[in-house]
Design a protein around this motif. Sequence first.
Motif, mmCIF file in Angstrom:
data_model
loop_
_atom_site.group_PDB
_atom_site.id
_atom_site.type_symbol
_atom_site.label_atom_id
_atom_site.label_comp_id
_atom_site.label_asym_id
_atom_site.label_seq_id
_atom_site.Cartn_x
_atom_site.Cartn_y
_atom_site.Cartn_z
ATOM 1 N N SER A 1 25.066 -40.416 80.431
ATOM 2 C CA SER A 1 23.894 -39.409 79.973
ATOM 3 C C SER A 1 24.449 -38.073 79.641
ATOM 4 O O SER A 1 25.533 -37.651 79.895
ATOM 5 C CB SER A 1 23.152 -39.668 81.286
ATOM 6 O OG SER A 1 23.710 -39.180 82.386
ATOM 7 N N PRO A 2 23.474 -37.356 79.297
ATOM 8 C CA PRO A 2 23.905 -35.971 79.206
ATOM 9 C C PRO A 2 24.317 -35.111 80.319
ATOM 10 O O PRO A 2 23.648 -35.626 81.357
ATOM 11 C CB PRO A 2 22.449 -35.450 78.501
ATOM 12 C CG PRO A 2 21.663 -36.261 77.719
ATOM 13 C CD PRO A 2 22.128 -37.620 78.884
ATOM 14 N N ALA B 1 34.920 -33.826 70.383
ATOM 15 C CA ALA B 1 33.590 -33.863 69.518
ATOM 16 C C ALA B 1 33.471 -32.945 68.292
ATOM 17 O O ALA B 1 33.177 -33.008 67.355
ATOM 18 C CB ALA B 1 32.226 -33.710 70.436
ATOM 19 N N ARG C 1 28.192 -41.921 72.580
ATOM 20 C CA ARG C 1 26.806 -41.842 72.888
ATOM 21 C C ARG C 1 26.297 -40.729 72.092
ATOM 22 O O ARG C 1 24.785 -40.455 71.869
ATOM 23 C CB ARG C 1 26.680 -41.514 74.465
ATOM 24 C CG ARG C 1 25.429 -41.423 74.884
ATOM 25 C CD ARG C 1 25.626 -41.356 76.699
ATOM 26 N NE ARG C 1 26.456 -40.018 76.807
ATOM 27 C CZ ARG C 1 25.918 -38.852 76.710
ATOM 28 N NH1 ARG C 1 24.698 -38.598 76.060
ATOM 29 N NH2 ARG C 1 26.720 -37.781 76.923
ATOM 30 N N ILE C 2 26.888 -39.873 71.535
ATOM 31 C CA ILE C 2 26.323 -38.804 70.837
ATOM 32 C C ILE C 2 26.788 -38.557 69.292
ATOM 33 O O ILE C 2 27.933 -39.174 69.046
ATOM 34 C CB ILE C 2 26.522 -37.294 71.399
ATOM 35 C CG1 ILE C 2 28.084 -36.788 71.387
ATOM 36 C CG2 ILE C 2 26.030 -37.191 72.687
ATOM 37 C CD1 ILE C 2 28.241 -35.547 71.832
ATOM 38 N N ASN C 3 25.820 -38.132 68.441
ATOM 39 C CA ASN C 3 26.486 -38.104 67.066
ATOM 40 C C ASN C 3 25.879 -36.759 66.383
ATOM 41 O O ASN C 3 24.965 -36.649 65.621
ATOM 42 C CB ASN C 3 25.934 -39.138 66.177
ATOM 43 C CG ASN C 3 26.217 -39.233 64.774
ATOM 44 O OD1 ASN C 3 27.340 -38.657 64.385
ATOM 45 N ND2 ASN C 3 25.498 -39.822 63.911
ATOM 46 N N SER C 4 26.668 -35.587 66.897
ATOM 47 C CA SER C 4 26.028 -34.325 66.457
ATOM 48 C C SER C 4 27.123 -33.308 66.338
ATOM 49 O O SER C 4 28.270 -33.387 67.038
ATOM 50 C CB SER C 4 25.000 -33.705 67.646
ATOM 51 O OG SER C 4 24.674 -32.462 67.283
ATOM 52 N N GLU D 1 24.225 -28.914 71.559
ATOM 53 C CA GLU D 1 24.001 -29.935 72.014
ATOM 54 C C GLU D 1 25.069 -30.761 72.475
ATOM 55 O O GLU D 1 25.213 -31.677 73.479
ATOM 56 C CB GLU D 1 23.328 -31.024 70.771
ATOM 57 C CG GLU D 1 22.913 -32.238 71.104
ATOM 58 C CD GLU D 1 22.395 -32.875 69.737
ATOM 59 O OE1 GLU D 1 22.145 -34.252 69.968
ATOM 60 O OE2 GLU D 1 21.766 -32.469 68.924
ATOM 61 N N ILE D 2 26.425 -30.500 71.987
ATOM 62 C CA ILE D 2 27.699 -31.100 72.401
ATOM 63 C C ILE D 2 27.950 -30.388 73.999
ATOM 64 O O ILE D 2 28.146 -31.104 74.791
ATOM 65 C CB ILE D 2 28.623 -30.479 71.559
ATOM 66 C CG1 ILE D 2 28.860 -31.488 70.305
ATOM 67 C CG2 ILE D 2 30.108 -30.786 72.311
ATOM 68 C CD1 ILE D 2 29.799 -31.088 69.101
ATOM 69 N N GLN E 1 25.506 -29.369 75.886
ATOM 70 C CA GLN E 1 24.550 -30.139 77.054
ATOM 71 C C GLN E 1 24.946 -31.369 77.273
ATOM 72 O O GLN E 1 25.118 -31.998 78.516
ATOM 73 C CB GLN E 1 23.164 -29.997 76.243
ATOM 74 C CG GLN E 1 22.076 -30.838 77.046
ATOM 75 C CD GLN E 1 20.922 -31.426 76.237
ATOM 76 O OE1 GLN E 1 20.840 -30.820 75.167
ATOM 77 N NE2 GLN E 1 20.206 -32.205 76.757
ATOM 78 N N ASN E 2 25.683 -32.171 76.357
ATOM 79 C CA ASN E 2 26.015 -33.522 76.708
ATOM 80 C C ASN E 2 27.211 -33.894 77.462
ATOM 81 O O ASN E 2 27.271 -34.896 77.946
ATOM 82 C CB ASN E 2 25.800 -34.423 75.340
ATOM 83 C CG ASN E 2 24.523 -35.056 74.862
ATOM 84 O OD1 ASN E 2 24.257 -35.963 75.275
ATOM 85 N ND2 ASN E 2 23.767 -34.066 74.057
ATOM 86 N N LEU E 3 28.019 -32.894 77.171
ATOM 87 C CA LEU E 3 29.684 -33.151 77.609
ATOM 88 C C LEU E 3 30.026 -32.136 78.413
ATOM 89 O O LEU E 3 31.230 -32.343 79.018
ATOM 90 C CB LEU E 3 30.446 -33.347 76.105
ATOM 91 C CG LEU E 3 30.047 -34.413 75.188
ATOM 92 C CD1 LEU E 3 31.023 -34.289 74.189
ATOM 93 C CD2 LEU E 3 30.265 -35.638 75.943
#
Length: 332
Positions: free
Chosen positions: A126-127, A175, A209-212, A217-218, A220-222
């Motif tokens: 999850s983020p 990423a 899990r992410i594609n950005s 956003e990176i 926030q997620n990682l």
Amino acid sequence: MLFTDEQIQNKIDLKTKPIGALGQLESLAKQIALVQQTDKISINKASMLIFAGDHGIAKYGISIAPSEVTTQMVQNFLHGGAAINCLSRTLGWHLNIIDCGILTKLSHPDLINQRLGNCTHDISTSPAMTLEQVETGIKYSENLINKLHSDGCNTIGLGEMGIGNTSSAAAICAAILQKPASELVGTGTGINDKQLILKSNLIQKALDRINSQDVIEILQNLGGFEIVQLVGAILAAAKNKMLIVIDGFIVTSAALVALKINPNVKQFLVFAHCSQEQAHKKVLEYLNVTALLDLNLRLGEGSGAALALPLLQSSVSFYNDMASLSDLGIEI
């Protein structure tokens, strides 16, 4: 009046030495002079900032120690017993310890509270955090850096503490560089082969899990709570035209994010050392920068950044005080 690149280089070249004889000290002096735009450059109230945060992914046992050690090390910082305390006392850094979100909330007069939570979420599933937490963390750091600047500080060193944060840093760099986890995951402070395989697989799950390519956003997620605040500190210090001494791999991952947000930040960054983490050298090469030191360090907590201070001071000293050829009546 702005001093041009050519004028500053000419001043360095006309010192009483062969051109280029002081090596990286010359390029460092030039960088400082371009940033400060003054006849007499300086390092004032050098402040070391250690940002601490805990990571949900650490629950899988992919570090040499459990998450509770983050809190224990923060206590060690506050009681003056860590490597960074020794180096800061010896070299003249003013040390600041920032709780960005560790498992156990501590109360100490010297601890700066910028908590975004107790721990990030497990990035493999999850983020790491909410967008609001990212924005709040960046704002916290902006306020802190602005205060240091208003108190006369023109140089900061950046370090971190957080069990599991090499996982977050590796995920962020993978990423952004669009590389598989296996190319950027390392042993951190000394995990075994089994832990390394698990760590790589978990980070690859996070990447899948992410594609950005949006860096916020990176983040926030990682990211980690401490990495978010490192990004904020870099952006704010650059805005205030301060020198920013970057420590090892984790802080370099934050610098990578900051540079994606604002490429002009680069002129203020001094990369202190190249650590043993395999991805660190790759990221430094990607950024086309050369670290000042290579001492096989893999401790974190700002240790490499701390060691760079005498080099900064030496660059300032020769730039300001070394005689020129014309002072001695020498013509070449």
